[in-house]
Design a protein around this motif. Structure first.
Motif, short mmCIF file in Angstrom:
data_model
loop_
_atom_site.label_atom_id
_atom_site.label_comp_id
_atom_site.label_asym_id
_atom_site.label_seq_id
_atom_site.Cartn_x
_atom_site.Cartn_y
_atom_site.Cartn_z
N SER A 38 0.83 -1.19 0.00
CA SER A 38 0.00 0.00 0.00
C SER A 38 0.87 1.25 0.00
O SER A 38 1.94 1.28 0.62
N THR A 41 -3.92 6.43 0.07
CA THR A 41 -5.21 6.51 -0.60
C THR A 41 -5.40 7.91 -1.16
O THR A 41 -4.67 8.84 -0.79
N ARG A 51 -7.33 3.24 -3.39
CA ARG A 51 -6.04 2.90 -2.78
C ARG A 51 -4.93 3.04 -3.81
O ARG A 51 -5.08 2.72 -4.98
N SER A 64 -5.76 1.52 -7.44
CA SER A 64 -6.66 0.37 -7.48
C SER A 64 -7.57 0.44 -8.71
O SER A 64 -8.16 -0.57 -9.09
#
Length: 153
Positions: A38, A41, A51, A64
């Motif tokens: 990750s 966001t 994300r 994403s």
């Protein structure tokens, strides 16, 4: 979606179901390798949050929504889906634009994005799932017909 792995400051999620979209990456397109982490966001108008990911193998950052028909669109996802559904049901481009109170070029953009995404999905279905062209062609009939309409009409 995320598996917890121990890190210096506690568990860090590893996204084992996400693949790096970089075709030049040695781990690109492969899931379950633990190279995608990750990277925060960001806010979107359509879904609220999306994300961000980072591939540790090649250093590429991606979202994403990368590789989807919704990447780069500013219209809410539900509105785009409704517009595509209206087109699939036979309502024309202009009628769809009027019904959703958006510009005609916006609807054309949605259709173009969906068509491009369908092309990549079609290639995947033909190559990986070994479906026949006839099985995939029905999906394309409507999209190809409507993307050939001149802008001035």
């Amino acid at each position: 979606m995320a598996k917890k792995a121990k890190g210096k400051r506690g568990p860090k999620p590893q996204f084992l179901d996400v693949a790096c979209p970089n075709p030049r990456c040695k781990r690109g397109g492969k899931t379950g390798l633990g190279n995608v982490v990750s990277n925060g966001t960001y806010r979107t108008r359509s879904t609220g949050k999306a994300r961000l990911f980072l591939c540790r193998a090649c250093g590429k950052a991606f979202s994403s929504r990368t590789g989807t028909a919704f990447f780069g669109l500013r219209t809410p996802k539900q509105t785009v889906l409704l517009g595509l559904r209206l087109l699939a049901e036979g309502l024309g481009l202009r009628g769809t634009a009027r019904a959703l109170e958006v510009k005609l070029d916006t609807v054309r953009g949605w259709l173009a994005a969906a068509a491009q995404h369908c092309e990549s999905v079609s290639q995947l279905l033909l190559r990986e799932l070994k479906l026949s062209q006839v099985q995939v062609d029905e999906l394309w009939t409507f999209v190809k017909k409507n993307t050939q309409i001149p802008l001035g009409r």
